[in-house]
Scaffold this active site. Structure first.
Site, PDB file in Angstrom:
ATOM      1  CG  ASN A   1      -1.983   1.056   1.023  1.00 25.44           C
ATOM      2  OD1 ASN A   1      -1.964   1.990   0.542  1.00 25.44           O
ATOM      3  ND2 ASN A   1      -2.852   0.974   1.951  1.00 25.44           N
TER       4      ASN A   1
ATOM      5  CE  LYS B   1       0.116   2.785   6.650  1.00 23.91           C
ATOM      6  NZ  LYS B   1      -1.391   3.125   7.172  1.00 23.91           N
TER       7      LYS B   1
ATOM      8  CG  ASP C   1      -9.137   2.652  -2.751  1.00 21.01           C
ATOM      9  OD1 ASP C   1      -9.242   1.890  -1.996  1.00 21.01           O
ATOM     10  OD2 ASP C   1      -7.957   3.542  -2.266  1.00 21.01           O
TER      11      ASP C   1
ATOM     12  CG  LEU D   1     -14.578   9.803   9.311  1.00 22.50           C
ATOM     13  CD1 LEU D   1     -15.219  10.264  10.719  1.00 22.50           C
ATOM     14  CD2 LEU D   1     -14.815  10.761   8.227  1.00 22.50           C
TER      15      LEU D   1
END
Length: 443
Positions: free
Chosen positions: A13, A20, A160, A221
């Protein structure tokens, strides 16, 4: 299991300034709840602001080191090279054992599903980089480094945007010339889809109901933040649009603004004016840099850490009237940033509540701020009571961060009334699990 067995999967990621990476091993026989097991997680932060910092934690919880400075890391490619070196020389795991590398890519354009990377797919994603300037470029550099270093491993990209392909055309379209919109791919794509897929699956299990029976309002969030309306188990609307810039403000993003703001922000007059002589030639790159990297609550408060914003917002200050609150915001930029973020979140929740015809099963908080921000959840929870959502149990809310469960119910009275709708939940999202498990279907 032999030392040379090829049974490992990497999850990669790439963020704007971070990388990551987690390593998973596959089970010999499928059929378990999760057919993979986590071996370790690692992260490299501050890539764009050297020295980069390397962290490494085993699945057992053992932290080998945290935020170790590494001077040799200059960009995402060298960050990935450092990881591979550590894997082979310090973990004694040859990279030849890795079968798949799963890459999270923010913007997939028209790709509706995962794509195994080849030159054609790579160049297609290259052309989309301008739509997600903080992320796609970094992801592509890691994909290239991965293919160069591990030619035998299959690199698979997960997007995504794919989760939001179900959004109806009247919501995803813009009021512009549709011929040009179609030719240039100008529409709402939506983001955080891998996270939303995990949240939907997790909430479905928690409520013991199939996804297609659920209407949810999901809040992802974090430094990048968005809201998603789930109708009958599918994305119906989301706050991020053509790019991740739109919708909610973030750590360095402005969120949605009046399209003409950037011209007034940069003009030579230093104030609102339509005088042509005061105009500045604002290129797309300059505008994107201002709105993506030099805005958000960092521009308002000086910090990207929303925990710091919250702690300095003086939420306990007595302010019995709107006038008192305005005075507080005037002299406390952290309170202004906190209230502004809260206002935008509430705005989207109210809109999606109407779009779902008030038939909402749960409001779900997730992401770094959503999972850790008890104060924010409490404030938003109180605002949502007028729509029939359960009250937030403040004791449960305060303890949610330390709970081991993936989904935590912080609603008052939900234990006594299992069928009651409009719960308030917290979900500890894990984007990796969704695509790590699904890659096994390619075997």
């Amino acid at each position: 299991m032999t030392s040379l067995e090829r049974n490992l999967i990497l999850s990669v990621n790439a963020g704007s300034s971070s990388l990551k990476i987690s390593l998973f091993s596959t089970a010999k026989r499928l059929g378990f709840t999760e057919p993979v097991a986590l071996v370790f997680t690692s992260s490299i932060s501050s890539i764009s602001g050297p020295p980069a910092k390397f962290s490494f934690r085993l699945a057992t919880g053992e932290q080998r080191f945290k935020d170790k400075p590494v001077d040799s890391i200059k960009d995402h490619s060298t960050a990935f090279a450092h990881f591979l070196d550590y894997l082979e020389n310090h973990c004694s795991i040859p990279k030849s054992r890795i079968v798949y590398v799963c890459h999270r890519v923010v913007h997939g354009g028209d790709y509706a599903e995962r794509v195994e990377m080849d030159p054609e797919a790579y160049h297609h994603l290259e052309r989309l980089s301008d739509l997600a300037p903080l992320h796609n470029g970094a992801a592509l550099s890691v994909i290239k480094a991965c293919i160069d270093a591990m030619s035998e491993a299959r690199s698979v990209a997960y997007f995504d945007t794919s989760f939001h392909r179900s959004i109806p055309s009247h919501i995803s379209s813009y009021a512009i010339d549709q011929k040009i919109a179609t030719e240039r791919g100008l529409r709402k794509y939506g983001f955080h889809g891998l996270s939303y897929a995990f949240i939907l699956r997790s909430v479905s299990r928690f409520l013991e109901r199939p996804p297609e029976s659920l209407n949810l309002i999901l809040l992802h969030l974090g430094s990048g933040a968005s809201v998603c309306a789930i109708k009958a188990g599918k994305s119906y609307d989301t706050s991020m649009e053509l790019t991740p810039l739109s919708g909610l403000p973030g750590a360095t993003r402005s969120g949605s603004i009046d399209p003409s703001l950037i011209f007034h922000y940069t003009n030579k007059a230093g104030r609102i004016t339509h005088d042509p002589s005061m105009a500045t030639n604002v290129g797309v790159t300059m505008a994107e840099d201002i709105l993506n990297r030099k805005s958000g609550w960092k521009a308002m408060t000086g910090t990207t850490d929303f925990g710091t914003v919250t702690s300095k917002a003086d939420l306990s200050a007595p302010a019995s009237t709107d006038e008192d609150l305005e005075i507080l915001r005037k002299f406390n930029p952290h309170r202004l940033a906190f209230d502004l973020f809260t206002d935008r979140i509430i705005q989207f929740i109210g809109s999606y509540y109407l779009k779902l015809g008030s038939e909402v099963d749960a409001l779900v908080f997730s992401g770094g701020i959503g999972e850790n921000g008890a104060e924010l959840r409490s404030v938003i929870g109180k605002k949502m009571e007028c729509l029939g959502f359960c009250k937030v149990d403040e004791e449960r809310n305060a303890k949610a961060r330390k709970e081991d469960a993936v989904v935590i119910d912080i609603s008052v009275g939900s234990d006594e009334d299992e069928e009651r709708k409009k719960r308030v939940l917290v979900c500890k999202t894990d984007e990796q699990v969704c695509f790590i498990c699904s890659v096994l279907l390619l075997r």
